[in-house]
Design a protein around this motif. Structure first.
Motif, PDB file in Angstrom:
ATOM      1  N   PHE A   3       1.114  -1.286  -0.094  1.00  8.07           N
ATOM      2  CA  PHE A   3       0.048   0.126  -0.103  1.00  8.07           C
ATOM      3  C   PHE A   3       0.915   0.978   0.162  1.00  8.07           C
ATOM      4  N   GLU A   4       0.466   1.977  -0.788  1.00 10.38           N
ATOM      5  CA  GLU A   4       1.495   3.349  -0.877  1.00 10.38           C
ATOM      6  C   GLU A   4       0.290   4.954  -1.483  1.00 10.38           C
ATOM      7  N   ARG A   5       1.583   5.853  -0.255  1.00 11.61           N
ATOM      8  CA  ARG A   5       0.929   6.922  -0.187  1.00 11.61           C
ATOM      9  C   ARG A   5       1.862   7.990  -0.195  1.00 11.61           C
ATOM     10  N   ARG A   6       1.343   9.409  -0.689  1.00 14.09           N
ATOM     11  CA  ARG A   6       2.193  10.761  -1.083  1.00 14.09           C
ATOM     12  C   ARG A   6       1.483  11.193  -0.241  1.00 14.09           C
ATOM     13  N   LEU A   7       2.500  12.163   0.273  1.00 15.54           N
ATOM     14  CA  LEU A   7       2.303  13.898   0.657  1.00 15.54           C
ATOM     15  C   LEU A   7       3.238  14.257   1.180  1.00 15.54           C
ATOM     16  N   SER A   8       2.760  15.660   0.595  1.00 11.64           N
ATOM     17  CA  SER A   8       3.471  17.051   0.354  1.00 11.64           C
ATOM     18  C   SER A   8       2.815  18.175   1.591  1.00 11.64           C
ATOM     19  N   VAL A   9       4.456  19.044   1.703  1.00 10.99           N
ATOM     20  CA  VAL A   9       4.378  19.480   3.057  1.00 10.99           C
ATOM     21  C   VAL A   9       5.394  20.495   2.587  1.00 10.99           C
ATOM     22  N   ALA A  10       4.892  21.831   2.859  1.00 10.73           N
ATOM     23  CA  ALA A  10       5.248  22.986   2.578  1.00 10.73           C
ATOM     24  C   ALA A  10       6.577  23.366   4.260  1.00 10.73           C
ATOM     25  N   LEU A  11       8.141  23.317   4.289  1.00  9.89           N
ATOM     26  CA  LEU A  11       8.598  23.583   4.752  1.00  9.89           C
ATOM     27  C   LEU A  11       9.282  24.778   5.145  1.00  9.89           C
ATOM     28  N   GLU A  12       9.703  25.224   5.939  1.00  4.52           N
ATOM     29  CA  GLU A  12      10.488  26.960   6.443  1.00  4.52           C
ATOM     30  C   GLU A  12      11.835  26.625   6.107  1.00  4.52           C
ATOM     31  N   PRO A  13      13.293  27.320   6.014  1.00  6.64           N
ATOM     32  CA  PRO A  13      14.012  26.820   5.910  1.00  6.64           C
ATOM     33  C   PRO A  13      15.263  26.472   7.052  1.00  6.64           C
ATOM     34  N   GLU A  14      15.878  25.665   7.140  1.00  7.67           N
ATOM     35  CA  GLU A  14      17.019  25.254   7.499  1.00  7.67           C
ATOM     36  C   GLU A  14      16.555  24.388   8.927  1.00  7.67           C
ATOM     37  N   PHE A  15      15.767  24.787   9.497  1.00 14.14           N
ATOM     38  CA  PHE A  15      14.569  23.169  10.269  1.00 14.14           C
ATOM     39  C   PHE A  15      13.318  23.509  10.603  1.00 14.14           C
ATOM     40  N   GLY A  16      12.680  23.876   9.393  1.00 15.69           N
ATOM     41  CA  GLY A  16      11.272  23.253   9.243  1.00 15.69           C
ATOM     42  C   GLY A  16      11.202  21.998   8.996  1.00 15.69           C
ATOM     43  N   HIS A  17      10.042  22.139  10.458  1.00 17.11           N
ATOM     44  CA  HIS A  17       9.407  20.532  10.489  1.00 17.11           C
ATOM     45  C   HIS A  17       8.021  20.463  10.221  1.00 17.11           C
ATOM     46  N   HIS A  18       7.572  18.862  10.074  1.00 17.25           N
ATOM     47  CA  HIS A  18       6.110  18.724  10.676  1.00 17.25           C
ATOM     48  C   HIS A  18       6.167  17.330  11.264  1.00 17.25           C
ATOM     49  N   ASP A  19       4.723  16.808  12.477  1.00 16.37           N
ATOM     50  CA  ASP A  19       5.199  15.755  12.564  1.00 16.37           C
ATOM     51  C   ASP A  19       4.170  15.667  11.169  1.00 16.37           C
ATOM     52  N   LEU A  20       4.103  14.433  11.174  1.00 10.18           N
ATOM     53  CA  LEU A  20       4.341  13.014  10.696  1.00 10.18           C
ATOM     54  C   LEU A  20       3.594  11.925  10.973  1.00 10.18           C
ATOM     55  N   THR A  21       3.694  11.887  12.431  1.00 14.87           N
ATOM     56  CA  THR A  21       3.070  10.901  13.272  1.00 14.87           C
ATOM     57  C   THR A  21       1.202  10.255  12.706  1.00 14.87           C
ATOM     58  N   SER A  22       0.376  11.670  12.517  1.00 13.75           N
ATOM     59  CA  SER A  22      -0.636  11.127  12.324  1.00 13.75           C
ATOM     60  C   SER A  22      -1.090  10.315  10.796  1.00 13.75           C
ATOM     61  N   ALA A  23      -0.421  11.425   9.896  1.00 14.45           N
ATOM     62  CA  ALA A  23      -0.152  10.554   8.370  1.00 14.45           C
ATOM     63  C   ALA A  23       0.208   9.787   8.240  1.00 14.45           C
ATOM     64  N   ALA A  24       0.788   9.143   8.886  1.00 15.07           N
ATOM     65  CA  ALA A  24       1.448   7.594   9.068  1.00 15.07           C
ATOM     66  C   ALA A  24       0.529   6.803   9.544  1.00 15.07           C
ATOM     67  N   GLN A  25      -0.185   6.953  10.754  1.00 12.13           N
ATOM     68  CA  GLN A  25      -1.297   6.483  11.415  1.00 12.13           C
ATOM     69  C   GLN A  25      -1.879   5.938  10.329  1.00 12.13           C
ATOM     70  N   GLU A  26      -2.541   7.158  10.182  1.00 13.93           N
ATOM     71  CA  GLU A  26      -3.875   7.063   8.824  1.00 13.93           C
ATOM     72  C   GLU A  26      -3.403   6.169   7.669  1.00 13.93           C
ATOM     73  N   TRP A  27      -2.067   6.041   7.072  1.00 13.12           N
ATOM     74  CA  TRP A  27      -1.787   5.177   6.162  1.00 13.12           C
ATOM     75  C   TRP A  27      -1.737   3.855   6.419  1.00 13.12           C
ATOM     76  N   VAL A  28      -1.122   3.824   7.230  1.00 11.49           N
ATOM     77  CA  VAL A  28      -1.306   2.082   7.852  1.00 11.49           C
ATOM     78  C   VAL A  28      -2.753   1.476   8.287  1.00 11.49           C
ATOM     79  N   ALA A  29      -3.582   2.315   9.061  1.00 12.39           N
ATOM     80  CA  ALA A  29      -5.086   1.403   8.875  1.00 12.39           C
ATOM     81  C   ALA A  29      -5.826   1.834   7.548  1.00 12.39           C
ATOM     82  N   ALA A  30      -5.596   3.099   7.077  1.00 11.84           N
ATOM     83  CA  ALA A  30      -5.982   2.307   5.207  1.00 11.84           C
ATOM     84  C   ALA A  30      -5.243   1.418   4.205  1.00 11.84           C
ATOM     85  N   SER A  31      -4.468   0.914   4.810  1.00 14.29           N
ATOM     86  CA  SER A  31      -3.586  -0.149   4.117  1.00 14.29           C
ATOM     87  C   SER A  31      -4.418  -1.059   4.337  1.00 14.29           C
ATOM     88  N   GLY A  32      -5.247  -1.603   6.134  1.00 14.49           N
ATOM     89  CA  GLY A  32      -5.597  -3.112   6.402  1.00 14.49           C
ATOM     90  C   GLY A  32      -4.302  -3.718   6.385  1.00 14.49           C
TER      91      GLY A  32
END
Length: 138
Positions: A3-32
């Motif tokens: 099962f595969e998914r893609r996600l695109s996020v805009a991040l600020e320079p040098e240490f822009g960050h984003h928590d992917l945990t919820s998206a990753a958990q949703e992908w696992v759930a959707a995969s079955g």
């Protein structure tokens, strides 16, 4: 099963960050998929994916450690060749890595209570970062 998914996020320079945990958990759930592995890959050579407690103190500590190891204002051969000023970002990416594998058991990511999945932009400019996720298992 795969099962595969893609996600695109805009991040600020040098240490822009984003928590992917919820998206990753949703992908696992959707995969079955009940038992397997989630592989996450940041597409690019100036960013990273890791796990950390996603709170301001831990983030500040990580940023400070990266600045000590590969300072943004350092002298890099990469900058001499390409004149883009982001030699530090390539080093930070190589050290932290741009991919991560997390076991899936019982249909859930095996993460600790305070362990979150984080994507980082190390480049010296704002970037739209693409993350590819693949869940493999049964």
């Amino acid at each position: 099963m795969v099962f595969e998914r893609r996600l695109s996020v805009a991040l600020e320079p040098e240490f822009g960050h984003h928590d992917l945990t919820s998206a990753a958990q949703e992908w696992v759930a959707a995969s079955g998929i009940a038992t397997g592995v989630l592989v996450l890959q940041l597409v690019g050579s100036t960013g990273g994916i890791t796990t950390i407690e996603y709170e301001p103190g831990a983030l500040a500590d990580l940023r400070r450690a990266l600045e000590q190891i590969a300072p943004a204002g350092g002298n890099y051969a990469h900058n001499e060749r390409w004149h883009d000023g982001n030699g530090f970002s390539h080093l930070r990416s190589a050290l932290l890595k741009s991919s991560l594998s997390i076991p899936v058991l019982g249909g859930r990511l095996q993460l600790g209570t305070w362990q979150q999945v984080l994507v980082l932009n190390f480049d010296n400019r704002r970037r739209e970062r693409e993350i590819v996720g693949v869940v493999v298992g049964e």
